[in-house]
Write an enzyme that holds these catalytic residues in place. Structure first.
Site, PDB file in Angstrom:
ATOM      1  N   ARG A 297      -0.522  -0.747  11.017  1.00  0.00           N
ATOM      2  CA  ARG A 297      -1.375   0.431  11.171  1.00  0.00           C
ATOM      3  C   ARG A 297      -1.870   0.872   9.798  1.00  0.00           C
ATOM      4  NH1 ARG A 297       3.766   2.145  13.081  1.00  0.00           N
ATOM      5  NH2 ARG A 297       4.992   3.145  11.440  1.00  0.00           N
TER       6      ARG A 297
ATOM      7  N   ARG B 114      13.740   1.518   4.713  1.00  0.00           N
ATOM      8  CA  ARG B 114      14.468   0.467   5.449  1.00  0.00           C
ATOM      9  C   ARG B 114      15.183  -0.485   4.493  1.00  0.00           C
ATOM     10  NH1 ARG B 114       9.419  -1.088   8.779  1.00  0.00           N
ATOM     11  NH2 ARG B 114       8.544   0.461   7.347  1.00  0.00           N
TER      12      ARG B 114
ATOM     13  N   ARG C  40      -0.667  -4.283   3.842  1.00  0.00           N
ATOM     14  CA  ARG C  40       0.421  -3.386   4.224  1.00  0.00           C
ATOM     15  C   ARG C  40       1.711  -4.184   4.312  1.00  0.00           C
ATOM     16  NH1 ARG C  40       0.831   1.884   7.823  1.00  0.00           N
ATOM     17  NH2 ARG C  40       3.011   2.330   7.426  1.00  0.00           N
TER      18      ARG C  40
ATOM     19  N   ASP D 251       4.935   0.082   1.936  1.00  0.00           N
ATOM     20  CA  ASP D 251       5.829   0.635   2.960  1.00  0.00           C
ATOM     21  C   ASP D 251       7.130  -0.168   3.061  1.00  0.00           C
ATOM     22  OD1 ASP D 251       6.581   2.412   4.923  1.00  0.00           O
ATOM     23  OD2 ASP D 251       5.461   1.414   6.527  1.00  0.00           O
TER      24      ASP D 251
ATOM     25  N   HIS E  10      13.214   3.761  -2.862  1.00  0.00           N
ATOM     26  CA  HIS E  10      12.019   4.186  -3.618  1.00  0.00           C
ATOM     27  C   HIS E  10      12.136   3.751  -5.085  1.00  0.00           C
ATOM     28  CE1 HIS E  10      10.586   6.261  -0.156  1.00  0.00           C
ATOM     29  NE2 HIS E  10      11.497   7.217  -0.172  1.00  0.00           N
TER      30      HIS E  10
ATOM     31  N   ASN F 268       3.278  12.801   4.063  1.00  0.00           N
ATOM     32  CA  ASN F 268       4.634  12.606   3.514  1.00  0.00           C
ATOM     33  C   ASN F 268       5.269  13.912   3.012  1.00  0.00           C
ATOM     34  OD1 ASN F 268       3.887   9.306   2.110  1.00  0.00           O
ATOM     35  ND2 ASN F 268       4.857   9.795   4.066  1.00  0.00           N
TER      36      ASN F 268
ATOM     37  N   GLU G  38     -10.797  -6.942   4.354  1.00  0.00           N
ATOM     38  CA  GLU G  38      -9.899  -7.880   5.047  1.00  0.00           C
ATOM     39  C   GLU G  38      -8.520  -7.228   5.106  1.00  0.00           C
ATOM     40  OE1 GLU G  38     -10.676 -10.836   6.459  1.00  0.00           O
ATOM     41  OE2 GLU G  38     -12.759 -10.374   5.936  1.00  0.00           O
TER      42      GLU G  38
ATOM     43  N   SER H  58       1.472  10.071   0.932  1.00  0.00           N
ATOM     44  CA  SER H  58       0.401  10.511   1.827  1.00  0.00           C
ATOM     45  C   SER H  58       0.429  12.023   2.014  1.00  0.00           C
ATOM     46  CB  SER H  58       0.525   9.820   3.188  1.00  0.00           C
ATOM     47  OG  SER H  58       1.568  10.404   3.947  1.00  0.00           O
TER      48      SER H  58
HETATM   49  C1  IPE Z   1       2.283   5.280   4.577  1.00  0.00           C
HETATM   50  O1  IPE Z   1       3.590   5.002   4.933  1.00  0.00           O
HETATM   51  C2  IPE Z   1       2.258   6.122   3.330  1.00  0.00           C
HETATM   52  C3  IPE Z   1       2.634   5.447   2.110  1.00  0.00           C
HETATM   53  C4  IPE Z   1       2.966   4.191   1.979  1.00  0.00           C
HETATM   54  C5  IPE Z   1       2.606   6.267   0.921  1.00  0.00           C
HETATM   55  P1  IPE Z   1       4.391   5.898   5.983  1.00  0.00           P
HETATM   56  O2  IPE Z   1       5.742   5.314   6.079  1.00  0.00           O
HETATM   57  O3  IPE Z   1       4.295   7.326   5.608  1.00  0.00           O
HETATM   58  O4  IPE Z   1       3.540   5.671   7.313  1.00  0.00           O
HETATM   59  P2  IPE Z   1       3.975   5.787   8.851  1.00  0.00           P
HETATM   60  O5  IPE Z   1       4.660   7.112   8.990  1.00  0.00           O
HETATM   61  O6  IPE Z   1       4.905   4.651   9.115  1.00  0.00           O
HETATM   62  O7  IPE Z   1       2.705   5.650   9.614  1.00  0.00           O
HETATM   63  C1  IPE Z   2       7.068   3.876   1.699  1.00  0.00           C
HETATM   64  O1  IPE Z   2       8.336   3.620   2.186  1.00  0.00           O
HETATM   65  C2  IPE Z   2       7.083   4.908   0.601  1.00  0.00           C
HETATM   66  C3  IPE Z   2       6.500   6.207   0.993  1.00  0.00           C
HETATM   67  C4  IPE Z   2       5.967   6.485   2.150  1.00  0.00           C
HETATM   68  C5  IPE Z   2       6.513   7.242   0.001  1.00  0.00           C
HETATM   69  P1  IPE Z   2       8.985   4.483   3.348  1.00  0.00           P
HETATM   70  O2  IPE Z   2       9.775   5.578   2.716  1.00  0.00           O
HETATM   71  O3  IPE Z   2       7.968   4.916   4.327  1.00  0.00           O
HETATM   72  O4  IPE Z   2       9.967   3.415   3.983  1.00  0.00           O
HETATM   73  P2  IPE Z   2      10.298   3.221   5.521  1.00  0.00           P
HETATM   74  O5  IPE Z   2       8.997   3.036   6.242  1.00  0.00           O
HETATM   75  O6  IPE Z   2      11.010   4.456   5.966  1.00  0.00           O
HETATM   76  O7  IPE Z   2      11.150   2.004   5.544  1.00  0.00           O
HETATM   77 MG    MG Z   3       7.254   4.046   6.011  1.00  0.00          MG
END
Ligand code: IPE
Ligand code: IPE
Ligand code: MG
Length: 258
Positions: free
Chosen positions: A201, A31, A195, A27, A44, A75, A214, A72
């Site tokens: 979460r 950002r 994570r 994740d 990405h 997503n 863990e 996910s």
């Molecule tokens: C979880 O991240 C899914 C993946 C890393 C693929 P998200 O960015 O989608 O999760 P939330 O929305 O913060 O819970």
């Molecule tokens: C995780 O990074 C990648 C996927 C969920 C596919 P994010 O795209 O969720 O990045 P943030 O959480 O918005 O920073």
């Molecule tokens: Mg995210």
């Protein structure tokens, strides 16, 4: 080893073994890009480089299985340009990394609603899964269009069908039977769940499998999570005492009989 390091090492508690199965919620890509004034897709793209680095490091460390949460079930609801960009990056990853995955004895697998993925991902995914199926040095398990609740519901559905067909007695449906129906059933139990990006979460990841994993949360954003960060997580894991409901004294004595 210098004498000082030796004395430190000898006073340390014995370390737990390496985890066999590590899973990562990758994740923070968005950002990472936003703080640099870049489009989210650039995050990405940089995140894909972390995937390459971490897979390589995991293989070298001797992990048996690495499960990566790449996309996910939820997503799909992101803006369509982002979803398309992610699918294209996934395709590129599967094509570009194919030789290294094959050469390094890595078996590629996928969990999730794979049928929902576009053909541009399905084709290289199916090909690499088939062609790496006999590899046994490490499993790289990609969670794609994956949701933990969805995977539990799908398992329940399959089991219910077997009950309806008279093949399974509902009274025999215990934790072991249920676990055997999960898409991760052939992998070692999940030992460590990482994570990145500071969120604490699970976001619908391996809900069943994480029962005794863990948990390791780090502020590092996924595009900055490279082999050194994985080494830190593995080191932290090795300081944990996993008790599985027993007392610390039971674990220390090695007397694990019920
Ligand atoms: C979880 O991240 C899914 C993946 C890393 C693929 P998200 O960015 O989608 O999760 P939330 O929305 O913060 O819970
Ligand atoms: C995780 O990074 C990648 C996927 C969920 C596919 P994010 O795209 O969720 O990045 P943030 O959480 O918005 O920073
Ligand atoms: Mg995210």
């Amino acid at each position: 080893m210098n004498p000082e390091a030796e004395s430190t090492a000898s006073t340390q508690l014995p370390r737990s073994p390496l985890p066999r199965h590590v899973a990562i919620i990758m994740d923070g890509n968005g950002r990472w890009a936003e703080t640099r004034g870049l489009p989210r897709l650039e995050g990405h793209r940089e995140g894909a480089k972390s995937v390459r680095d971490v897979v390589r490091a995991a293989r070298r460390s001797g992990l048996e299985a690495l499960t990566l949460y790449a996309f996910s079930a939820q997503n799909w609801a992101r803006p369509s340009e982002e979803v398309t960009g992610l699918m294209e990056l996934l395709r590129d990853y599967l094509i570009d990394e194919r030789p290294e995955i094959i050469e390094n004895g890595i078996q590629l697998r996928a969990i999730g609603d794979i049928d929902r993925l576009p053909a541009l991902v399905r084709a290289p995914l199916d090909a690499l899964s088939t062609d790496s199926a006999a590899n046994s040095d490490m499993v790289l398990n990609l969670a794609l269009s994956y949701g933990g609740r969805e995977s539990i519901a799908a398992a329940a559905q399959r089991l219910a069908k077997r009950v309806a067909a008279g093949e399974l007695d509902p009274g025999d449906l215990d934790v072991e039977q249920f676990g055997a129906e999960m898409p991760t059933a052939k992998l070692p139990g999940l030992d460590l769940l990482i994570r990145t990006s500071g969120e604490q979460r699970i976001s619908n990841f391996l809900l069943w499998e994480a029962g005794y994993a863990e948990l390791y949360f780090t502020e590092v954003l996924w595009p900055d999570f490279r082999k050194e960060a994985l080494a830190d997580a593995l080191e932290e894991y090795q300081t944990r005492e996993r008790r599985f409901g027993l007392t610390g004294a039971q674990i220390e004595s090695g007397d694990l009989a019920p």
